[in-house]
Write a protein that holds these residues in place. Structure first.
Motif, PDB file in Angstrom:
ATOM      1  N   ASN A 274      -7.382   3.842  10.739  1.00 26.47           N
ATOM      2  CA  ASN A 274      -8.091   5.118  10.928  1.00 26.47           C
ATOM      3  C   ASN A 274      -8.863   5.550   9.688  1.00 26.47           C
ATOM      4  N   VAL A 275      -8.426   5.095   8.522  1.00 31.84           N
ATOM      5  CA  VAL A 275      -9.173   5.451   7.306  1.00 31.84           C
ATOM      6  C   VAL A 275      -9.900   4.221   6.740  1.00 31.84           C
ATOM      7  N   LYS A 276     -10.125   3.248   7.642  1.00 33.73           N
ATOM      8  CA  LYS A 276     -10.954   2.070   7.337  1.00 33.73           C
ATOM      9  C   LYS A 276     -10.390   1.210   6.213  1.00 33.73           C
ATOM     10  N   ILE A 277      -9.085   1.060   6.247  1.00 30.77           N
ATOM     11  CA  ILE A 277      -8.427   0.161   5.290  1.00 30.77           C
ATOM     12  C   ILE A 277      -7.817  -0.984   6.102  1.00 30.77           C
ATOM     13  N   ASN A 278      -7.991  -2.185   5.606  1.00 27.92           N
ATOM     14  CA  ASN A 278      -7.509  -3.356   6.338  1.00 27.92           C
ATOM     15  C   ASN A 278      -6.000  -3.529   6.150  1.00 27.92           C
ATOM     16  N   PRO A 279      -5.215  -3.342   7.214  1.00 28.45           N
ATOM     17  CA  PRO A 279      -3.746  -3.399   7.075  1.00 28.45           C
ATOM     18  C   PRO A 279      -3.236  -4.813   6.770  1.00 28.45           C
ATOM     19  N   ASN A 280      -4.090  -5.806   6.972  1.00 28.93           N
ATOM     20  CA  ASN A 280      -3.644  -7.153   6.617  1.00 28.93           C
ATOM     21  C   ASN A 280      -3.727  -7.391   5.114  1.00 28.93           C
ATOM     22  N   GLU A 281      -4.531  -6.571   4.479  1.00 27.71           N
ATOM     23  CA  GLU A 281      -4.693  -6.730   3.038  1.00 27.71           C
ATOM     24  C   GLU A 281      -3.848  -5.706   2.262  1.00 27.71           C
ATOM     25  N   PHE A 282      -3.767  -4.499   2.823  1.00 26.63           N
ATOM     26  CA  PHE A 282      -3.067  -3.425   2.107  1.00 26.63           C
ATOM     27  C   PHE A 282      -1.866  -2.920   2.900  1.00 26.63           C
ATOM     28  N   GLN A 283      -0.833  -2.612   2.175  1.00 23.69           N
ATOM     29  CA  GLN A 283       0.350  -2.011   2.776  1.00 23.69           C
ATOM     30  C   GLN A 283       0.782  -0.858   1.900  1.00 23.69           C
ATOM     31  N   GLY A 284       1.591   0.018   2.449  1.00 23.20           N
ATOM     32  CA  GLY A 284       2.032   1.134   1.615  1.00 23.20           C
ATOM     33  C   GLY A 284       3.212   1.847   2.213  1.00 23.20           C
ATOM     34  N   PHE A 285       3.724   2.759   1.449  1.00 21.11           N
ATOM     35  CA  PHE A 285       4.798   3.609   1.985  1.00 21.11           C
ATOM     36  C   PHE A 285       4.429   5.076   1.775  1.00 21.11           C
ATOM     37  N   ALA A 286       5.100   5.908   2.550  1.00 23.56           N
ATOM     38  CA  ALA A 286       4.887   7.356   2.425  1.00 23.56           C
ATOM     39  C   ALA A 286       6.235   8.039   2.578  1.00 23.56           C
ATOM     40  N   PHE A 287       6.323   9.201   2.000  1.00 29.28           N
ATOM     41  CA  PHE A 287       7.538  10.007   2.197  1.00 29.28           C
ATOM     42  C   PHE A 287       7.155  11.474   2.201  1.00 29.28           C
ATOM     43  N   GLY A 288       7.968  12.264   2.880  1.00 23.47           N
ATOM     44  CA  GLY A 288       7.662  13.696   2.951  1.00 23.47           C
ATOM     45  C   GLY A 288       8.939  14.489   3.058  1.00 23.47           C
ATOM     46  N   PHE A 289       8.943  15.634   2.395  1.00 19.04           N
ATOM     47  CA  PHE A 289      10.152  16.454   2.458  1.00 19.04           C
ATOM     48  C   PHE A 289       9.823  17.928   2.261  1.00 19.04           C
ATOM     49  N   GLY A 290      10.765  18.759   2.672  1.00 14.74           N
ATOM     50  CA  GLY A 290      10.604  20.202   2.525  1.00 14.74           C
ATOM     51  C   GLY A 290      11.065  20.640   1.149  1.00 14.74           C
ATOM     52  N   LEU A 291      10.142  21.268   0.447  1.00 16.29           N
ATOM     53  CA  LEU A 291      10.456  21.747  -0.904  1.00 16.29           C
ATOM     54  C   LEU A 291      11.517  22.852  -0.864  1.00 16.29           C
TER      55      LEU A 291
END
Ligand code: DAH
Length: 327
Positions: A274-291
């Protein structure tokens, strides 16, 4: 020593009063003599009157002198009082302090910044694309029900999650990227642990060959630095539309007592597309929490709504010193 001199010598009001009544009191020397005045000839009367008047003047003068001295003394000692008042003022004046949430926000930011994350922000009124669709939650996706949303005009929403900033940042900066966002979020819910306005922190790392263990390492490092102690961490499988796999992170808060602390996962390939990044080339992690939840834990608070009550007594009762409390 005659009476006039005696009067002059007197140093305190009590002695003066005593002397005065020994002269002008009921049986005072002068009183007695004045009573006998009728037996005196005219000259002697005049002399006695003059003597009596002189003594009265002397007493009056002495009294004024003593009062003046007492006033000077009082002024002297009020200099000390004034200093005490200033000191007292320093102790009780509320100079204000950071709100506990702002303090918590800045502690979180400090830790994440030290870990190499840089801060990104986004709008609180968010469009559907950034808050939901680009996060792999298109219209009618059942996961939208997970977040009870405030809708505003023009198809926009009060952002329900800071995850929206992931999308904005990747659209703007591309990859590799290592960012966090921190800010206000909104959902239609309200009880002791939920406020319609709350705060989230979001982390995102995308690069080549980022793995789940990078995520676990960073989250553990963050939590231990933030809480300033070692923590046992548990990772449970979970579901979020924007991550695959998705997990929930628990920490062992007290021996045997586990608390859910954040959601996380590997960024879903659809999100990268969706943001035009190739998932075969790039990977990542995300995290989210309530302050807010993190602050409640760190500072031992039980009702999230108190954060927004604006009651300074609450700060004190919960051990948040104002600057004025510090010696
Ligand atoms: N946005 C999620 C929520 O509000 C929290 C979250 C979960 C954020 C997992 C993430 C993530 O980035 O990977 O419930």
């Amino acid at each position: 020593m005659n009476m006039l001199e005696q009067i002059k010598q007197i140093k305190n009001p009590e002695d003066l009063t005593a002397l005065h009544s020994s002269v002008f009191g009921k049986n005072g020397t002068m009183t007695v003599r004045l009573k006998d005045m009728k037996n005196l000839d005219n000259d002697s009367r005049a002399a006695l009157n003059a003597e009596s008047a002189e003594l009265r003047d002397a007493f009056k003068h002495a009294q004024e002198e003593l009062e003046h001295a007492a006033m000077m003394n009082a002024l002297e000692s009020q200099k000390l009082d004034a200093a005490a008042i200033t000191g007292y003022g320093l102790r009780v004046t509320d100079n204000g302090r950071l709100h506990p949430l702002s303090q918590c926000m800045s502690e979180v930011s400090t830790v994440l910044t030290e870990m190499g994350y840089s801060l990104r922000t986004g709008p609180e009124i968010e469009d559907d694309w950034h808050n939901f669709t680009a996060l792999n939650t298109p219209p009618h996706h059942p996961a939208r029900d997970m977040q009870d949303t405030f809708f505003v005009s023009g198809g926009n929403v009060m952002r329900t999650q800071t995850s929206a900033v992931q999308i904005r940042s990747m659209e703007k900066d591309g990859v590799p990227i290592k960012i966090f966002s921190a800010g206000t979020t909104y959902r239609r819910e309200m009880d002791a642990t939920h406020s319609p306005m709350f705060h989230q922190i979001e982390g995102l790392v995308v690069d080549r060959r980022i793995t789940l263990s990078d995520m676990v390492g960073d989250i553990k490092t963050f939590l231990e630095r933030f809480f300033e102690r070692e923590l046992n961490m548990r990772i449970r499988p979970s579901y979020f539309p924007f991550t695959e796999p998705s997990v929930e992170i628990d920490v062992e808060w007290k021996p045997g007592k586990w608390l859910e602390i954040m959601g996380a996962g590997m960024v879903h390939p659809n999100v990268l597309c969706n943001v035009k990044i190739n998932p075969n080339e790039f990977q990542g992690f995300a995290f989210g929490f309530g302050l807010d939840r993190l602050a409640m834990l760190k500072y031992g608070l039980s009702d999230i709504r108190e954060f927004f009550g604006g009651d300074a007594r609450w700060l004190k009762a919960n051990g948040f010193e104002t600057l004025g409390d510090k010696k």
